[in-house]
Design a protein around this motif. Structure first.
Motif, PDB file in Angstrom:
ATOM      1  N   ASP A  84     -50.604 -27.811  82.131  1.00 13.94           N
ATOM      2  CA  ASP A  84     -50.754 -28.514  80.752  1.00 13.94           C
ATOM      3  C   ASP A  84     -49.151 -28.497  80.258  1.00 13.94           C
ATOM      4  O   ASP A  84     -48.542 -27.374  79.893  1.00 13.94           O
ATOM      5  N   VAL A  85     -48.948 -29.720  79.447  1.00  9.35           N
ATOM      6  CA  VAL A  85     -47.796 -29.615  78.884  1.00  9.35           C
ATOM      7  C   VAL A  85     -48.177 -30.419  77.490  1.00  9.35           C
ATOM      8  O   VAL A  85     -48.829 -31.535  77.661  1.00  9.35           O
ATOM      9  N   HIS A  86     -47.850 -30.229  76.453  1.00 11.68           N
ATOM     10  CA  HIS A  86     -47.752 -30.862  75.183  1.00 11.68           C
ATOM     11  C   HIS A  86     -46.517 -31.092  74.427  1.00 11.68           C
ATOM     12  O   HIS A  86     -45.677 -29.780  74.527  1.00 11.68           O
ATOM     13  N   VAL A  87     -45.886 -31.955  73.789  1.00 15.69           N
ATOM     14  CA  VAL A  87     -44.832 -31.868  73.126  1.00 15.69           C
ATOM     15  C   VAL A  87     -44.890 -32.798  71.805  1.00 15.69           C
ATOM     16  O   VAL A  87     -45.524 -33.925  72.031  1.00 15.69           O
ATOM     17  N   SER A  88     -44.405 -32.115  70.695  1.00 14.78           N
ATOM     18  CA  SER A  88     -44.622 -32.876  69.346  1.00 14.78           C
ATOM     19  C   SER A  88     -43.580 -33.699  69.112  1.00 14.78           C
ATOM     20  O   SER A  88     -42.230 -33.521  69.651  1.00 14.78           O
ATOM     21  N   LYS A  89     -43.591 -34.778  68.355  1.00 11.97           N
ATOM     22  CA  LYS A  89     -42.489 -35.506  67.862  1.00 11.97           C
ATOM     23  C   LYS A  89     -41.355 -34.548  67.082  1.00 11.97           C
ATOM     24  O   LYS A  89     -41.377 -33.626  66.629  1.00 11.97           O
ATOM     25  N   GLY A  90     -40.265 -34.964  67.657  1.00 10.73           N
ATOM     26  CA  GLY A  90     -39.027 -34.023  67.436  1.00 10.73           C
ATOM     27  C   GLY A  90     -38.816 -32.774  67.990  1.00 10.73           C
ATOM     28  O   GLY A  90     -38.072 -31.983  67.512  1.00 10.73           O
ATOM     29  N   GLU A  91     -39.700 -32.383  68.837  1.00  8.72           N
ATOM     30  CA  GLU A  91     -39.508 -30.772  69.347  1.00  8.72           C
ATOM     31  C   GLU A  91     -38.883 -30.806  70.428  1.00  8.72           C
ATOM     32  O   GLU A  91     -38.505 -31.697  71.281  1.00  8.72           O
ATOM     33  N   VAL A  92     -38.356 -29.601  70.595  1.00  5.50           N
ATOM     34  CA  VAL A  92     -37.635 -29.209  71.731  1.00  5.50           C
ATOM     35  C   VAL A  92     -38.356 -28.383  72.835  1.00  5.50           C
ATOM     36  O   VAL A  92     -38.784 -27.263  72.442  1.00  5.50           O
ATOM     37  N   LEU A  93     -38.768 -28.892  73.930  1.00  7.04           N
ATOM     38  CA  LEU A  93     -39.643 -27.927  74.765  1.00  7.04           C
ATOM     39  C   LEU A  93     -38.946 -27.742  76.100  1.00  7.04           C
ATOM     40  O   LEU A  93     -38.253 -28.531  76.689  1.00  7.04           O
ATOM     41  N   ALA A  94     -38.829 -26.463  76.171  1.00  3.70           N
ATOM     42  CA  ALA A  94     -38.195 -25.938  77.374  1.00  3.70           C
ATOM     43  C   ALA A  94     -39.163 -25.821  78.585  1.00  3.70           C
ATOM     44  O   ALA A  94     -40.104 -25.050  78.263  1.00  3.70           O
ATOM     45  N   ILE A  95     -38.974 -26.303  79.875  1.00  6.24           N
ATOM     46  CA  ILE A  95     -39.908 -25.674  81.001  1.00  6.24           C
ATOM     47  C   ILE A  95     -38.970 -24.899  81.834  1.00  6.24           C
ATOM     48  O   ILE A  95     -37.868 -25.462  82.432  1.00  6.24           O
ATOM     49  N   VAL A  96     -39.278 -23.754  82.131  1.00  5.69           N
ATOM     50  CA  VAL A  96     -38.466 -22.939  82.920  1.00  5.69           C
ATOM     51  C   VAL A  96     -39.159 -22.448  84.183  1.00  5.69           C
ATOM     52  O   VAL A  96     -40.340 -22.270  84.060  1.00  5.69           O
ATOM     53  N   GLY A  97     -38.390 -22.562  85.172  1.00 13.35           N
ATOM     54  CA  GLY A  97     -39.050 -21.787  86.458  1.00 13.35           C
ATOM     55  C   GLY A  97     -37.830 -21.865  87.614  1.00 13.35           C
ATOM     56  O   GLY A  97     -36.819 -22.395  87.266  1.00 13.35           O
TER      57      GLY A  97
END
Lengths: 335, 300, 279
Positions: free
Chosen positions: C27-40
C-alpha cells in the motif's frame, strides 16, 4: 571532424599499397609463366612470347616491375586489355555506372525493407510477424542467389511474362549514354516507353542482388533494436510521456542505427560478389560480368586492374561508412 | 589416488557442460530442425551408392529431359526427372550431397587449421609479428571474398581442388582474427600466468592452455563458414570455375541446366533447392550453437 | 487528501522458471506536497512498485491492485493515451543512473526541449528559453552552452541535474526519485538532495524518494515506508520511525547505520535477524 577524416585517410594508404601488391603479385608470385598462362591452351610462338614479355615488362626484375606498375597507376594508366586492346580504365569507367545503378538500387531496396522489418520484428518480439520475417530472413541469408535469379526468371519472365530476361533496356531503344545510368539516360532521351523499359529490366536483378543484404540488415536491425529498447534512456523517454511512435522512431531507432549503418556498409563487399553472379545471370553489362568474362578469357591486365579497382572502391565506400558512423554517433565525433 | 579423483571430476564437469549446452541448444526449435536435416544430409551422402537408384553419370539416351514423376510425361523410374543428356536427377542430387559435405569439411579444416596457427602466433608473440600478420589478414578481407576466390581459381586453374583451396584462403583471416582476439584476452588471465610460472613452454601454453579456452567462437565461425563454403563453391561451380562437368556438384549442375530454364524447370529447381536446404540447415544449427555457446547472447 | 493512492499492489514477473513475485500486496499513499521515503534493500521491490505506477514495466510483468488512483482517477483503467497525459506531465520520475538515463545520441537541450514542445505545446523558441530557465533553476552553469552538450560530455551530477530539469519542466504534482544519488560521488549526493528538497518546496509538489540510505531518509522525509522482499514492514512518520521502530527489520536497518556501530565491526541486517531468531 577534419582531423578525424584526415586520420582515416592516412590509415588507408598502407592498405591501398597492400592491395596494389596483391593485385600485382597475383599472377607473378604463383608458379608458371604468365605469358603462357595468358595464352592459354593455344600456346605462343617463341617470337610472340618474347614480344609479349617485353611489352608487359616481364623481362625486368620483379621489384622494378612493381614500381613501374605503381608509377603507371598514379598516371591513371592501368594497361590495355589483351582482347579488346582498349585501356582498362576506360572500359571500367564505361561499365561502372551499370554496376553502380544496380548496386545502389539493391542496397536502397534492402535498407528500405530491411530496417522497418527489423524494427517491427523487435517491437513485436515473439509475434507471428517476428517469427515469419526472421525465418524468411534466414532463408534469404542462406539463398544461393544465382539459383534464386533463375527461379525468378522462370516465374516472372517465363510463366507470367512480366519482366525481360536480360540486359538493361529493350533493343528497341537507342540513345547515347550521357551519364551511363540507364534510368537517367532513358528519362532524358525523351523516347516514349524507354524509362519503363529500363525500370522493368532493373527490377529482377536488383531484387536478386538485394536478397542477402536485406536478410542481414533485417536481422541486424532487429537485434540492435532489442538491445537498445532495454536501455535506460528508452525508459526515460517513456517516463517523459513521449508517444510510443516517438520513443521507438526517434529515441530507440537513432541509437540502433549506429551498428546497422556499419552493417549496411559491410554489405558493399557482399554486393560486389553478388554483382558477379547477378550480372552473369541477367547479362547485365557491368563490372561483375566484365570480370568473369575477362577471367574466362584470361585477359590478365583486366583481371589485375579490375581487382585493384574493385578493392579500392570497396575501401573508399568503407571510408564513407566510417565517416557516416562518426556523424551519427556523437561519442565518436567528439573524441 | 588423488589423480583418479581429479579425472573423475573432470569428466563430470564435462558431462554437466555438455548437458547445459544441449539444454540451450534444444531450446531453439530451428536449431534442432537444422540438426535433423543436416544429419539426414550426412546419411544420404554416406549411403549415396545404396540410396541412388541410378549411377550419377549413367545416361539414358531415350529419356532426355523427362519431367518429374507427378507431371505429365513423367516416368516412375526417374522420380525427379532427367537432365538434358538423360541422367537421373535424383541420383545426381544424392551424389551431390557427398561433394557439398566434402567441400565444407575440407574448406573449414584448412581455414580453421591455418587461421588457428596464424592467430595463435600473432596473439601470442604480439609486436611486429602480430602487426605484419594482421595487416595481411586485413588486406585479404578488403577484397570481396567471392571475387578473390574467383581470381585465385583463375590463376590456379579451374577445378574442385583449387576452388576449395581458394575459398579456404579467403575464409582463413576470420579464424585468425578470432583466435588472436581470444588469445589476447586469455593471455591476461591468471591461469596463463600460473602455467607460465609453473614452467610451461610456449607451445604447451599455446595449444594446451590457451586454445581450448577460445574454442567457442571458433566453433560458431566454423559452422558459418561451412555453410558459406557450400554456397561459394556452388557459386564457383555455377560460374564454371569450380567442379567441372560431369561432376554431380549442385552448382555445376545448375550451370549445365541454365540453358533449359524456360523449357525444363526441374533441372534448375532441384539442385538449387538442395543447396538452399543444406545451407539453411547449417545456418539454423549455427544460430543454435551461438545461443548455446555464447554466454553474452544467452540473456536476450 | 492523498494524490496517489495504491492499495494491495502486486507485481509478478513471468520468467523461464515460472512466476516471480517482486511486489506483494504493497500500500502506498502520498499527499499533496508531502515527502514520502520508501526504504529497503536492493531487490525489495521498491523501484518496481513505482515503475508499475508509471507503466514502465516490461510486458513480462503482471500488475494487479485493489486500488490505484491518482487524484481520484483510476490509473489502471486509463487508456494508453490518457495515461500518457498523466505520465511525464503530472507525475514525473528520475532514475538511479543519470548518464545512462539520457539518450547518448541527442544533445541534452533536445531532450528537455522535446518535453516542452510535445507535452506543453511550446514553440521552438519558447521551449529553448524555458529550457535555459530550467537549467538555471537546477544550478547548471552556463546553461545556453550546456544545452548543446551531449550527455557523455557532462559529469554524472550534471546529468542528474538535467534529468531533474526535465522532470520539473511540466511543473508536476508528483515527482518520483528512484535512488537519485546512489550512482553519484558522495560530495555531489548532498547537493542533488538539497536541490530536490528546494524544488519540492518551491513547486509544492509531492515527492516519493526511493532509497536504501537511512541517512537520506532522516534528512528529507515526512513519512517513511519500509519494504522488505516485496512486502511492507512498517509505515510511520519519520520521527517515530527513528525513535521507536516497530518492526524488527526496521530496527535491523537502523542498527546497521555506521553511527550506531559499536566495537570494530559494522553490524549487518542479517546479523540482526540471527539475533532475533536466537532470542
Amino acid at each position: 571532424m577534419v582531423r578525424f577524416i584526415l586520420s582515416k585517410l592516412l590509415f588507408l594508404i598502407p592498405t591501398f599499397l597492400g592491395i596494389t601488391i596483391i593485385a600485382f603479385g597475383f599472377v607473378r608470385i604463383l608458379p608458371g609463366d604468365p605469358v603462357l598462362l595468358m595464352a592459354g591452351e593455344r600456346g605462343v610462338s617463341p617470337e610472340r612470347h618474347a614480344e609479349l614479355s617485353a611489352q608487359l615488362g616481364f623481362d625486368r626484375p620483379l621489384v622494378m616491375q612493381y614500381f613501374e606498375f605503381l608509377g603507371r597507376l598514379f598516371h591513371g594508366d592501368l594497361g590495355n586489355s589483351l582482347v579488346t586492346k582498349k585501356p582498362v580504365l576506360g572500359e571500367f569507367l564505361t561499365l561502372f555506372p551499370a554496376t553502380v545503378e544496380l548496386g545502389l538500387f539493391a542496397i536502397v531496396l534492402a535498407t528500405l525493407i530491411g530496417v522497418p522489418v527489423g524494427v517491427f520484428a523487435a517491437i513485436k518480439r515473439g509475434s507471428w510477424f517476428d517469427q515469419v520475417s526472421m525465418t524468411a530472413a534466414l532463408v534469404g541469408f542462406s539463398m544461393p542467389i544465382f539459383w534464386w535469379g533463375l527461379l525468378l526468371i522462370i516465374f516472372f519472365s517465363g510463366i507470367l511474362g512480366w519482366t525481360p530476361v536480360s540486359g538493361r533496356i529493350s533493343l528497341m531503344y537507342y540513345f547515347p549514354d550521357s551519364t551511363g545510368f540507364m534510368l537517367i539516360d532513358s528519362l532524358t532521351s525523351g523516347q516514349k516507353g524507354a524509362f519503363t523499359s529500363a525500370v522493368s529490366h532493373l527490377i529482377l536483378p536488383s531484387v536478386v542482388l538485394a536478397t542477402i543484404p536485406l536478410a542481414v540488415i533485417a536481422r541486424q536491425t532487429r537485434s540492435a533494436m532489442l538491445e537498445v529498447m532495454g536501455e535506460d534512456y528508452v525508459r526515460t523517454a517513456r517516463a517523459k510521456g513521449m508517444p510510443q511512435r516517438r520513443v521507438i522512431g526517434v529515441h530507440a531507432l537513432r541509437n540502433a542505427m549506429i551498428p546497422v549503418v556499419t552493417t549496411i556498409g559491410l554489405q558493399i563487399g557482399v554486393l560486389m560478389a553478388g554483382a558477379i553472379l547477378t550480372e552473369t545471370i541477367f547479362s547485365w553489362p557491368g563490372i561483375g560480368k566484365w570480370m568473369i568474362d575477362s577471367i574466362s578469357r584470361r585477359d590478365y591486365p583486366v583481371v589485375q586492374s579490375g581487382l585493384l579497382l574493385i578493392a579500392g572502391m570497396v575501401m573508399l565506400v568503407n571510408l564513407l561508412v566510417d565517416l557516416t558512423y562518426g556523424l551519427i554517433n556523437p561519442r565518436i565525433r567528439a573524441s | 589416488m588423488s589423480d583418479t579423483t581429479v579425472k573423475l571430476s573432470d569428466a563430470a564437469i564435462r558431462r554437466r557442460m555438455l548437458a547445459e549446452f544441449w539444454f540451450y541448444f534444444s531450446q531453439n526449435r530451428g536449431a534442432v530442425v537444422g540438426l535433423v536435416v543436416f544429419t539426414l544430409l550426412v546419411v544420404v551422402a554416406l549411403f549415396a551408392p545404396v540410396l541412388a537408384p541410378h549411377g550419377a553419370a549413367t545416361q539414358y539416351r531415350d529419356a532426355l529431359l523427362l519431367p518429374p514423376v507427378w507431371q505429365e510425361g513423367g516416368n516412375s523410374q526417374f522420380l525427379l526427372g532427367t537432365d538434358a543428356v538423360g541422367r537421373d536427377m535424383l541420383s545426381r542430387l544424392i551424389y551431390g550431397a557427398q561433394y557439398s559435405l566434402f567441400i565444407g569439411i575440407v574448406v573449414v579444416s584448412i581455414a580453421l587449421f591455418g587461421g588457428i596457427i596464424i592467430g595463435l602466433v600473432a596473439g601470442f608473440f604480439r609486436g611486429w609479428v602480430d602487426n605484419v600478420i594482421m595487416r595481411v589478414m586485413d588486406l585479404i578481407l578488403a577484397f570481396p571474398s567471392l571475387l578473390l576466390a574467383l581470381v585465385l581459381v583463375a590463376v590456379l586453374g579451374p577445378g574442385l581442388t583449387n576452388a576449395m583451396i581458394a575459398i579456404a584462403i579467403v575464409y582463413q583471416p576470420h579464424f585468425a582474427r578470432l583466435t588472436r582476439a581470444a588469445v589476447m584476452s586469455e593471455m591476461e588471465r591468471e591461469y596463463v600466468t600460473a602455467a607460465r610460472v609453473a614452467g610451461a613452454g610456449n607451445l604447451r601454453l599455446m595449444f594446451k592452455t590457451i586454445l581450448p579456452n577460445c574454442l567457442a567462437p571458433l566453433i560458431v565461425q566454423a559452422t558459418l563458414s561451412f555453410s558459406s563454403a557450400v554456397l561459394d563453391s556452388a557459386a564457383l561451380g555455377f560460374l564454371g570455375m569450380g567442379a567441372q562437368p560431369p561432376t554431380p556438384e549442385w552448382g555445376t549442375m545448375l550451370a549445365e541446366a541454365r540453358e533449359f530454364i524456360l523449357r525444363a524447370w526441374w533441372v534448375v529447381t532441384f539442385p538449387g533447392l538442395t543447396i538452399l536446404v543444406s545451407v539453411l540447415a547449417i545456418n539454423l544449427m549455427g544460430d543454435g550453437l551461438r545461443d548455446a555457446l555464447d554466454p553474452k547472447l544467452k540473456r536476450s | 487528501m492523498s494524490i496517489l493512492n495504491i492499495r494491495n499492489l502486486t507485481v509478478k514477473f513471468a520468467t523461464a522458471t515460472g512466476s516471480f513475485t517482486a511486489v506483494d500486496g504493497i500500500d502506498v499513499h502520498v499527499s499533496k506536497g508531502e515527502v514520502l521515503a520508501i526504504v529497503g534493500e536492493s531487490g525489495s521491490g521498491k523501484s518496481v512498485s513505482m515503475l508499475a505506477v508509471m507503466g514502465l514495466l516490461p510486458d513480462t510483468a503482471t500488475v494487479t491492485a485493489d486500488e490505484m488512483t491518482y487524484d481520484g482517477r483510476d490509473i489502471s483503467k486509463m487508456s494508453k493515451a490518457e495515461r500518457r497525459k498523466l505520465i511525464g506531465r503530472e507525475i514525473t520520475m528520475i532514475f538511479q543512473e543519470p548518464v545512462a538515463s539520457l539518450n547518448p545520441s541527442f544533445t541534452v537541450g533536445f531532450q528537455i526541449e522535446e518535453v516542452l514542445r510535445i507535452n506543453l505545446g511550446l514553440s521552438g523558441r519558447d521551449a529553448h528559453r524555458r529550457a535555459v530557465e530550467l537549467f538555471t533553476a537546477v544550478g547548471i552553469p552556463d546553461p545556453e552552452a550546456k544545452l548543446n552538450a551531449y550527455p557523455h560530455q557532462m559529469s554524472g551530477g550534471q546529468c542528474q541535474r538535467v534529468m531533474i530539469a526535465i522532470a520539473i519542466a511540466s511543473e508536476p504534482r508528483l515527482l518520483i526519485a528512484d535512488e537519485p544519488t546512489t550512482a553519484l560521488d558522495v560530495t555531489i549526493q548532498k547537493q542533488i538532495l538539497d536541490l530536490l528538497m528546494k524544488l519540492q518546496e518551491d513547486y509544492g509538489m509531492a515527492l516519493i524518494l526511493i532509497t536504501h540510505d537511512m541517512g537520506v531518509v532522516a534528512e528529507t522525509a515526512d513519512r517513511v515506508v519500509v519494504q522488505y522482499k516485496g512486502r511492507k514492514m512498517e509505515e510511520a512518520d519519520v520521527l517515530s520511525l527513528f525513535q521507536s521502530p516497530q518492526s524488527p527489520y526496521t530496527r535491523a536497518l537502523l542498527a546497521a547505520l555506521p553511527e550506531h556501530a559499536t566495537g570494530d565491526r559494522l553490524p549487518t541486517v542479517s546479523d540482526f535477524f540471527q539475533e532475533e531468531a536466537a532470542r
